[in-house]
Design an enzyme around this catalytic site. Sequence first.
Site: not given
Ligand code: 8YV
Length: 314
Positions: A153, A155, A175, A232, A256, A261, A279
Amino acid sequence: MKNQILLMGPLLESVMELLEASYIVHRYYDADGPEQLLNEIADKVSAVVTDGGRGVEAAVLEKLPKVRIVSVYGVGVDAVDLAYCRKAGIAVTNTPDVLSGDVADLAIGLMLAISRNMIQADSYTREGRWQQQGAMALQHRMFGKSAGILGMGSIGVQIAQRLAGFDMDVAYCNRNKRSDVSNRYYASPIEMAGEVDFLIIAAAASASTEKIINADILQALGPNGYLVNVSRGSLIDEGALISALESGTIKGAALDVFADEPNVPDALCKLTNVVLQPHQASATHETRKAMGMLVVDNLSRFFDDRPLVTEYQR
Ligand code: 8YV
């Protein structure tokens, strides 16, 4: 009269100030009795704001029948009960793209940190071991090696662009093959893992990616391979990863994100062939502000009955 919203967890202070200026904000995380709060606001609240890690469960949404939007401060919506939202006609928004550059930067930092053993080297220097024991052991280079990105994607694309600057051979597994990406495509994660030095996880969490990184994939990555995760924790079978790190099935991992968590397994903390982060891939002032602005924009459009900026398309 101000509209009322429910905030599941704290956000950047300046974003909370913007929300407070426009809405009556009920704080779920600060409530003495969350159940009591939900009962009190049941008829008043039409929007929920939450972050990627916290999301919102059906048990909360069920108590708030007037909610029509969940605005997520994050790109990942895996902690939101999407099936419930679909059924109840609740729109979900997230904050894609604005955080991709920071997440990609951290992925590159993690690759360098694990292959050059930078965290151990920092301790080696601070603790005076350089003076006592002489030069540290040699490490492995990153440039010129091969990398496989799981999840291409926004990222993944930014990670690939950065790795081109390291003269790396970059493949991806997605995918679908992307017509706008020239990197080598693999349909099978295990095939890609078998052919790369670095396996980087940038895919979204979902039922179909849960524990996709299992013992077989780690075996395929092999004793010279590094695993990097900026997505994740749920994408990795953490038990299998710990065994692979302890036995030398893979060389190292830089993580990360974790399955539970903020709890990180002790076994991971004890290993020296891992780099651990709390994270924080999107955690820069600039990105968190941009994420907050998207949350604010989506909410104001929702209340003005205008099209949302970044509705998550299911
Ligand atoms: C953040 C994230 O840690 O974008 C996400 O899905 O896990 C992170 O950017 C979070 O949502 C902010 O607290």
